[in-house]
Design a protein around this motif. Structure first.
Motif, short mmCIF file in Angstrom:
data_model
loop_
_atom_site.label_atom_id
_atom_site.label_comp_id
_atom_site.label_asym_id
_atom_site.label_seq_id
_atom_site.Cartn_x
_atom_site.Cartn_y
_atom_site.Cartn_z
N UNK A 26 0.83 -1.20 0.00
CA UNK A 26 0.00 0.00 0.00
C UNK A 26 0.87 1.25 0.00
N UNK A 27 0.43 2.27 -0.70
CA UNK A 27 1.14 3.54 -0.71
C UNK A 27 0.65 4.38 0.45
N UNK A 28 1.34 4.25 1.56
CA UNK A 28 1.01 5.02 2.75
C UNK A 28 1.60 6.42 2.60
N UNK A 29 1.14 7.35 3.40
CA UNK A 29 1.73 8.70 3.33
C UNK A 29 3.26 8.68 3.54
N UNK A 30 3.75 7.84 4.46
CA UNK A 30 5.19 7.79 4.69
C UNK A 30 5.92 7.20 3.49
N UNK A 31 5.33 6.19 2.84
CA UNK A 31 5.96 5.60 1.65
C UNK A 31 6.03 6.64 0.53
N UNK A 32 4.98 7.41 0.36
CA UNK A 32 4.97 8.48 -0.66
C UNK A 32 6.05 9.51 -0.33
N UNK A 33 6.16 9.86 0.96
CA UNK A 33 7.20 10.81 1.37
C UNK A 33 8.59 10.23 1.09
N UNK A 34 8.79 8.95 1.38
CA UNK A 34 10.09 8.31 1.14
C UNK A 34 10.41 8.32 -0.36
N UNK A 35 9.42 8.06 -1.20
CA UNK A 35 9.64 8.11 -2.66
C UNK A 35 10.02 9.52 -3.10
N UNK A 36 9.29 10.51 -2.60
CA UNK A 36 9.59 11.90 -2.95
C UNK A 36 10.98 12.32 -2.44
N UNK A 77 18.00 12.58 -5.42
CA UNK A 77 18.63 12.25 -6.70
C UNK A 77 18.73 13.51 -7.57
N UNK A 78 17.63 14.22 -7.71
CA UNK A 78 17.59 15.40 -8.57
C UNK A 78 18.49 16.51 -8.04
N UNK A 79 18.42 16.79 -6.74
CA UNK A 79 19.25 17.87 -6.20
C UNK A 79 20.74 17.53 -6.26
N UNK A 80 21.07 16.25 -6.15
CA UNK A 80 22.47 15.85 -6.28
C UNK A 80 22.94 16.07 -7.72
#
Length: 142
Positions: free
Chosen positions: A89-99, A105-108
């Motif tokens: 399940x895509x929990x709010x914390x999992x979504x936050x971890x993905x973001x 990655x992008x900022x690096x």
């Protein structure tokens, strides 16, 4: 602080950041794979590159091959209050971890672009970047 101290700190920050950037990119990407659970697939087993990346991320070593497990019967639904949860399940914390993984990655990548684009530090940056790629690979293979 004196200006020379701040300049020295900026240069050290720059070089350490460029040296660590390949590892940050790797762990941000492999962390994304971990959050999505691609390495936990059993039937069919995950692709070899996914297993390799997950093994390096979790155990700092290349994984040993494992056979696919036979298909299992679906488990009974968790009873309310039993503490069971749906790992997919895509929990709010999992979504936050993905973001977070995507943002890191992008900022690096942006930081590397700026670092290599700084003319007076370009040569040192490229050397630090090359070392940041070579050193972990050598350590993995040792």
């Amino acid at each position: 602080m004196k200006g020379t101290t701040l300049r020295s700190l900026r240069q050290w920050h720059h070089l350490i950041g460029v040296f660590l950037a390949p590892a940050i990119l790797f762990f941000a990407f492999s962390g994304l794979i971990q959050v999505l659970g691609w390495q936990d697939q059993r039937n069919p087993p995950p692709a070899a590159w996914v297993s390799a990346i997950a093994g390096i991320h979790k155990k700092q070593a290349l994984p040993k091959p494992r056979p696919a497990e036979p298909a299992r019967k679906p488990a009974a639904a968790a009873r309310p209050g039993s503490g069971g949860h749906d790992a997919d399940a895509f929990t709010p914390l999992k979504i936050f971890a993905l973001l977070t993984a995507i943002g890191l990655f992008v900022t690096t990548l942006i930081g590397l672009t700026i670092a290599v684009g700084t003319r007076n530090m370009r040569r040192k940056s490229l050397i630090a970047l090359a070392l940041g790629i070579v050193v972990p690979v050598v350590l993995l293979l040792v």
